[in-house]
Design an enzyme around this catalytic site. Structure first.
Site, PDB file in Angstrom:
ATOM      1  N   LYS A 176       0.949  -1.064  -0.100  1.00 35.76           N
ATOM      2  CA  LYS A 176       0.067  -0.193  -0.011  1.00 35.76           C
ATOM      3  C   LYS A 176       0.700   1.137   0.058  1.00 35.76           C
ATOM      4  O   LYS A 176       1.496   1.774   1.142  1.00 35.76           O
ATOM      5  CB  LYS A 176      -0.790  -0.120   1.269  1.00 35.76           C
ATOM      6  CG  LYS A 176      -2.188   0.859   1.010  1.00 35.76           C
ATOM      7  CD  LYS A 176      -2.167   2.106   0.566  1.00 35.76           C
ATOM      8  CE  LYS A 176      -2.117   3.098   1.704  1.00 35.76           C
ATOM      9  NZ  LYS A 176      -1.697   4.473   1.471  1.00 35.76           N
ATOM     10  N   GLU A 252       9.495   1.108  11.319  1.00 37.48           N
ATOM     11  CA  GLU A 252      10.185   2.224  10.962  1.00 37.48           C
ATOM     12  C   GLU A 252       9.729   3.387  10.985  1.00 37.48           C
ATOM     13  O   GLU A 252       8.828   3.600  10.309  1.00 37.48           O
ATOM     14  CB  GLU A 252      11.137   2.109   9.785  1.00 37.48           C
ATOM     15  CG  GLU A 252      12.083   0.783   9.609  1.00 37.48           C
ATOM     16  CD  GLU A 252      12.597   0.432   8.230  1.00 37.48           C
ATOM     17  OE1 GLU A 252      12.348   1.379   7.526  1.00 37.48           O
ATOM     18  OE2 GLU A 252      13.322  -0.413   8.286  1.00 37.48           O
ATOM     19  N   CYS A 286      13.504  10.481   7.236  1.00 33.50           N
ATOM     20  CA  CYS A 286      13.419  10.085   8.605  1.00 33.50           C
ATOM     21  C   CYS A 286      14.516  10.322   9.333  1.00 33.50           C
ATOM     22  O   CYS A 286      14.609  10.789  10.407  1.00 33.50           O
ATOM     23  CB  CYS A 286      12.902   8.689   8.658  1.00 33.50           C
ATOM     24  SG  CYS A 286      13.940   7.663   8.012  1.00 33.50           S
ATOM     25  N   GLU A 388       8.447  16.173  15.643  1.00 35.90           N
ATOM     26  CA  GLU A 388       8.773  16.119  14.136  1.00 35.90           C
ATOM     27  C   GLU A 388       8.138  16.730  13.258  1.00 35.90           C
ATOM     28  O   GLU A 388       6.921  16.831  13.261  1.00 35.90           O
ATOM     29  CB  GLU A 388       8.650  14.431  13.700  1.00 35.90           C
ATOM     30  CG  GLU A 388       9.157  14.249  12.548  1.00 35.90           C
ATOM     31  CD  GLU A 388       8.702  12.620  11.973  1.00 35.90           C
ATOM     32  OE1 GLU A 388       7.786  12.424  12.211  1.00 35.90           O
ATOM     33  OE2 GLU A 388       9.930  12.207  11.515  1.00 35.90           O
TER      34      GLU A 388
HETATM   35  P1  NAD Z   1       2.036   8.170   7.431  1.00 32.70           P
HETATM   36  O1  NAD Z   1       2.327   7.561   8.722  1.00 32.70           O
HETATM   37  O2  NAD Z   1       1.058   9.409   7.402  1.00 32.70           O
HETATM   38  O3  NAD Z   1       1.660   7.326   6.359  1.00 32.70           O
HETATM   39  C1  NAD Z   1       2.464   6.328   6.119  1.00 32.70           C
HETATM   40  C2  NAD Z   1       1.526   5.141   5.447  1.00 32.70           C
HETATM   41  O4  NAD Z   1       0.691   4.816   6.243  1.00 32.70           O
HETATM   42  C3  NAD Z   1       0.879   5.852   4.332  1.00 32.70           C
HETATM   43  O5  NAD Z   1       0.560   4.998   3.138  1.00 32.70           O
HETATM   44  C4  NAD Z   1      -0.739   6.146   4.929  1.00 32.70           C
HETATM   45  O6  NAD Z   1      -1.595   5.770   3.779  1.00 32.70           O
HETATM   46  C5  NAD Z   1      -0.739   4.662   5.775  1.00 32.70           C
HETATM   47  N1  NAD Z   1      -1.670   4.716   6.973  1.00 32.70           N
HETATM   48  C6  NAD Z   1      -2.104   5.824   7.669  1.00 32.70           C
HETATM   49  N2  NAD Z   1      -2.978   5.649   8.410  1.00 32.70           N
HETATM   50  C7  NAD Z   1      -2.941   4.244   8.453  1.00 32.70           C
HETATM   51  C8  NAD Z   1      -3.766   3.466   9.300  1.00 32.70           C
HETATM   52  N3  NAD Z   1      -4.621   3.762  10.289  1.00 32.70           N
HETATM   53  N4  NAD Z   1      -3.536   2.061   9.005  1.00 32.70           N
HETATM   54  C9  NAD Z   1      -2.949   1.452   7.900  1.00 32.70           C
HETATM   55  N5  NAD Z   1      -2.076   2.399   7.142  1.00 32.70           N
HETATM   56  C10 NAD Z   1      -2.112   3.751   7.427  1.00 32.70           C
HETATM   57  O7  NAD Z   1       3.579   8.801   7.393  1.00 32.70           O
HETATM   58  P2  NAD Z   1       4.083   9.769   6.111  1.00 32.70           P
HETATM   59  O8  NAD Z   1       3.554  11.089   6.326  1.00 32.70           O
HETATM   60  O9  NAD Z   1       3.559   9.203   4.744  1.00 32.70           O
HETATM   61  O10 NAD Z   1       5.585   9.330   6.155  1.00 32.70           O
HETATM   62  C11 NAD Z   1       6.439  10.352   7.006  1.00 32.70           C
HETATM   63  C12 NAD Z   1       6.656   9.777   8.207  1.00 32.70           C
HETATM   64  O11 NAD Z   1       7.293   8.768   7.897  1.00 32.70           O
HETATM   65  C13 NAD Z   1       7.468  10.528   9.412  1.00 32.70           C
HETATM   66  O12 NAD Z   1       7.212  10.417  10.683  1.00 32.70           O
HETATM   67  C14 NAD Z   1       8.984   9.958   8.950  1.00 32.70           C
HETATM   68  O13 NAD Z   1       9.769  10.111  10.162  1.00 32.70           O
HETATM   69  C15 NAD Z   1       8.366   8.606   8.931  1.00 32.70           C
HETATM   70  N6  NAD Z   1       9.584   7.903   8.479  1.00 32.70           N
HETATM   71  C16 NAD Z   1      10.309   6.631   8.931  1.00 32.70           C
HETATM   72  C17 NAD Z   1      11.340   6.147   8.352  1.00 32.70           C
HETATM   73  C18 NAD Z   1      12.119   5.178   9.228  1.00 32.70           C
HETATM   74  O14 NAD Z   1      12.980   4.417   8.461  1.00 32.70           O
HETATM   75  N7  NAD Z   1      12.282   5.203  10.446  1.00 32.70           N
HETATM   76  C19 NAD Z   1      11.396   6.457   6.866  1.00 32.70           C
HETATM   77  C20 NAD Z   1      10.905   7.256   6.198  1.00 32.70           C
HETATM   78  C21 NAD Z   1       9.821   7.915   6.873  1.00 32.70           C
END
Ligand code: NAD
Length: 484
Positions: A176, A252, A286, A388
């Protein structure tokens, strides 16, 4: 206008219910994404389940390895298509997409294919009470159907970082992608078909999180494990869904990473390193640094130098000459980042550089642009320092002693990464031991060896991926005990 369709059981599936895909550089409508509903998510998961018992499950390891090499080669063969898809979705500079996102996206298949070909299994000889022996040996078997839920910041790279090892270990996946970046995950479906990966092994369902494809996938009872990269709060929701049926998760998550610069550091290298950590990919990494702590003797000089760097970026379209900074991913994300810019001003920050919205030429004025920003003078309790932001910004504060720097860096519920700059070997090793993070870079940042453990401490993640560590999540380790 591109139509982004779901990829289920090797076929393209439209749903009739679409949402917009916009170019973040100018907010232009560039595509329509077909949102998967219950029926499509269910079909994708069932196709993935069936493929485990079909031709995919019957492949010898060597055949699987060769297919994954073919996937990597297929990405490289269509390099320009992948770069174009990635920059259309994200607006990131061509330079970045073509040097990082797409090559790493391909490499993730080769690295894990080669790993699985070479990884040894453990064996233990047990002396038994009857004077005989028993031989114990481990067998790694695939976990099953893996739900892969991805963010938008490094779309292909982070997705293949999960899909590569999942497939190398013999699993099947339902991906997804983020609603903001449907492009490269969809394109990868074409490559899978082109190189002959059996139907159902790689599936893509598009949509949002809550009430949409993300939640439906995480709740589907036939999903055997969920690997997720994204925000910590989203991780909490996914973990609750995974609790039903006690499905394992690999997470992550978010970070609020510290950069620590000692007075004995190579000054120019430290400034360049922190500038990358704070501003690369418009701060949407991230591992990026939003809190910088600089030892007092060089504090003023460092603030001036980083401010200079922040003002030196060229913003523009991904392929325009000299452009080294793109827009944020979306208008929604820009609103969030700008709310922190406002908060910093309200709380009395000194704005060293940026702090607002840049003047962009007519064609780009509607894009999700913000200025690279450097602040000083905020208390550590400020939301700007605690939460963040995920934008091209950082706050710089002075410190005096090593102990103080460690305490400041650790004073957050997150624990993803840190970057430390010093020429003192002792300081370097002590910080490496004392910082509560999953990844600690010394005199470097985002220097990745894909064989090493990657993941976050505290609220920045659960589990480690990378090299053999990925096997912990993508396989079940079965012990076979043979009485001899
Ligand atoms: P997000 O959590 O908003 O969304 C990530 C994914 O989860 C998307 O595909 C979204 O549609 C899905 N999603 C959202 N709510 C959901 C739910 N209730 N159930 C299932 N799926 C759901 O994150 P984002 O805004 O896309 O990305 C940015 C975030 O990702 C930042 O917090 C960043 O730090 C983190 N990040 C972490 C790493 C790491 O390796 N630790 C790497 C990249 C990004």
């Amino acid at each position: 206008m591109t139509d982004f369709r779901n990829f289920i059981d090797g076929r393209w599936v439209e749903t009739g219910k679409t949402f917009d895909n916009r170019d973040p550089a100018d907010n232009r409508l560039i595509g329509r994404v077909h949102e998967a509903g219950d029926a499509e998510v269910d079909a994708a998961v069932r196709a993935a389940k069936a493929a485990l018992r079909g031709p995919w499950g019957l492949l010898k390891t060597q055949q699987r390895v060769e297919l994954l090499h073919a996937v990597a080669d297929g990405i490289i063969r269509r390099f320009d298509d992948f770069v174009d898809a990635e920059i259309a979705d994200t607006g990131k500079p061509y330079e970045l997409a073509s040097h990082l996102d797409i090559p790493r996206g391909a490499a993730n298949f080769k690295i894990f294919a080669d790993l699985i070909r070479n990884v040894p299994n453990e064996t233990f000889d047990l002396e038994t009470p009857d004077g005989g022996h028993a031989l114990n040996y481990g067998v790694r078997v695939p976990r099953g159907v893996i739900g892969v839920i991805c963010p938008w910041n490094l779309p292909l790279l982070l997705m293949t970082w999960k899909v590569g090892p999942a497939l190398a270990c013999g699993n099947t996946v339902v991906v997804k992608p983020s609603e903001d970046t449907p492009g490269t995950a969809t394109l990868l479906g074409e490559v899978m078909n082109e190189v002959g990966v059996p139907a159902g092994v790689y599936n893509v369902v598009h949509g949002f999180g809550p009430g949409s494809a993300g939640e439906k996938l995480s709740r589907h009872p036939l999903v055997d494990g969920i690997t997720f990269t994204g925000e910590t709060r989203t991780g909490e929701a996914i973990m609750q869904a995974a609790a039903v049926g006690v499905r394992p998760v690999s997470f992550e998550l978010g970070g609020k990473n510290a950069g620590i610069v000692f007075a004995d550091a190579d000054f120019d290298r430290a400034v360049a390193g922190i500038a990358r950590a704070a501003f690369d990919n418009t701060g949407q990494v991230c591992l990026g640094t939003e809190r910088v702590y600089v030892q007092r003797p060089i504090f003023e000089r460092f603030v001036a130098a980083l401010g200079e760097r922040a003002r030196g970026f060229t913003l523009g379209r991904p392929k325009d000459p000299g452009v080294n900074l793109g827009p944020l991913i979306s208008q929604r994300h820009r609103d969030k980042v700008l709310s922190y810019y406002a908060r910093a001003r309200e709380e009395g920050a000194t704005v060293v550089a940026g702090g607002g919205v840049p003047e962009m030429p007519d064609g780009l004025a509607a894009g999700a642009w913000v200025q690279p920003t450097v602040w000083t003078g905020l208390p550590e309790t400020s939301a700007v320092i605690q939460q963040e932001i995920f934008g091209p910004c950082c706050h710089i504060a002075p410190f005096d002693t090593e102990e103080e720097a460690i305490a400041l860096a650790n004073a957050t519920p997150y624990g993803l990464a840190a970057t430390v700059w010093t020429s003192n070997v002792g300081t370097a090793h002590r910080l490496g031991a004392a910082l509560e993070v999953g990844i600690c870079w010394i005199n470097s940042w985002f220097l990745r060896d894909l064989r090493t453990a990657f993941g976050g401490a505290k609220q920045s993640g659960i589990g480690r991926e990378g090299g053999v560590h990925s096997l912990e999540f993508y396989t079940e380790l079965r012990n076979v005990c043979v009485k001899l």
